[in-house]
Design an enzyme around this catalytic site. Structure first.
Site, PDB file in Angstrom:
ATOM      1  N   HIS A 254       0.718  -0.980   0.227  1.00  0.00           N
ATOM      2  CA  HIS A 254      -0.339  -0.198  -0.469  1.00  0.00           C
ATOM      3  C   HIS A 254       0.701   1.302   0.350  1.00  0.00           C
ATOM      4  CE1 HIS A 254       0.458   1.050   5.009  1.00  0.00           C
ATOM      5  NE2 HIS A 254       0.970   0.166   4.657  1.00  0.00           N
ATOM      6  N   CYS A 271       4.608  -3.658   6.154  1.00  0.00           N
ATOM      7  CA  CYS A 271       4.491  -3.665   5.210  1.00  0.00           C
ATOM      8  C   CYS A 271       5.465  -3.994   4.169  1.00  0.00           C
ATOM      9  CB  CYS A 271       2.680  -3.074   5.258  1.00  0.00           C
ATOM     10  SG  CYS A 271       1.649  -3.285   6.320  1.00  0.00           S
TER      11      CYS A 271
END
Length: 332
Positions: A254, A271
């Protein structure tokens, strides 16, 4: 960072509530949905044909064997790494697993070699030995009517799920090189700069099938057990765009406002960060089931049942936890 789990699988239990998942938590562990439902009574009527006639067979007594979810959703188009995942609401005995596997029949438009694999006493997945061929049409016929789970429960109905394998859209992430390469049907379509987890909060290595994607997700450090203290430098509470989920424990690809220009440093709590334009492009092109393979992180390989990381399990180990072993599908 935390969010409410949204499964692409079909919830089969009435009123099912999905457990919360996490995002970008370097020390988070996988969670499993737990859902209950009220059984729906079903019986076969008997017939008589004179005084000497015997009643027709009836379903065995006992509570119903119920399914929680079947993934992927029927009618969907998914990536080449998406397994068939069946979750039961109650534990299945080891002694009943072979019979259940034989009643979970997989047929395909072209022959595919694969096998079932029990991750736990409530979850069994089927995957090919290698990625699915693009364009394959797949059907699962779960004929569980009257089938026992070995613990006193019996199936009361059958289920059928059909789905299609889309294009071969694969992503590879090199943590040390801060790069992410995307190929479609073997041709490179985009190379992007990334930042991944830090030494304290490393990303998972291994191959993960995309679970889900959302335009926005609220991510918090408190939800994954990093810290709830707003004065801690690792505290965060952010709503971020273009979120592609890789694991149940909360690994995402993301964009992050805290790392807007990735490609040069550690930048997350586990992430994979992209620039805003790259994150939007990836979100718009990737689909559930597409494989994302991360390498070069010190954390090690993600567990196969942390989401749909089935291809992170070696084929020999996959077969070791199958009750019926390797099989080649027949044409549907």
């Amino acid at each position: 960072m935390g969010r409410i789990k949204r499964s692409i699988g079909m919830a089969l239990a009435a009123g099912a509530v999905l457990a919360s998942a996490t995002a970008c938590g370097g020390h988070a562990a996988a969670s499993t949905a737990d859902a209950k439902s009220s059984p729906k009574a079903s019986a076969k009527a008997g017939t008589t044909a004179g005084a000497s006639a015997s009643p027709s067979p009836t379903r065995p007594s006992g509570p119903p064997l119920l399914l929680d979810t079947i993934t992927p959703e029927s009618g969907s188009t998914v990536g080449v790494a998406m397994p068939i995942s069946v979750e039961f609401t109650h534990a299945v005995s080891s002694s009943a697993r072979a019979a259940i596997e034989r009643h979970l029949k997989v047929t395909t438009s072209v022959p595919v070699t694969g096998a079932w694999h029990w991750f736990s006493d409530t979850r069994v997945d089927w995957r090919p030995e290698k990625f699915w061929p693009s364009g394959t049409r797949v059907t699962l016929n779960a004929d569980l009517d009257g089938v026992t789970d070995g613990n006193g429960r019996y199936g009361t109905r059958s289920y059928q799920h059909s789905f299609t394998i889309g294009s071969d859209f694969e992503t590879t992430v090199s943590v040390p090189d801060h790069t992410m390469k995307v190929t479609r049907n073997g041709s490179v379509v985009r190379t992007m700069a990334i930042d991944a987890g830090s030494p304290d909060f490393p990303s998972w290595d291994g191959t993960m099938a995309v679970m889900d994607k959302q335009r926005e997700v609220r991510m918090t450090s408190c939800s994954v057990g990093i810290t709830c203290d707003k004065g801690n430098p690792n505290f965060y509470d952010l709503t971020l765009p273009w979120d592609v989920q890789l694991t149940t424990s909360g690994t995402y690809v993301h964009y992050s406002t805290g790392d807007p220009y990735p490609g040069h440093s550690y930048g997350s709590h586990g992430c994979v960060h992209l620039s805003l334009s790259d994150a939007e492009w990836f979100y718009n092109n990737v689909e559930p089931g597409d494989p994302v393979t991360i390498s070069g992180s010190p954390r090690g390989n993600v567990a196969g049942d942390n989401g749909y990381a089935d291809f992170n399990v070696s084929w020999s180990q996959w077969l070791a936890d199958s009750a019926t072993g390797r099989q080649t599908t027949s044409a549907s």
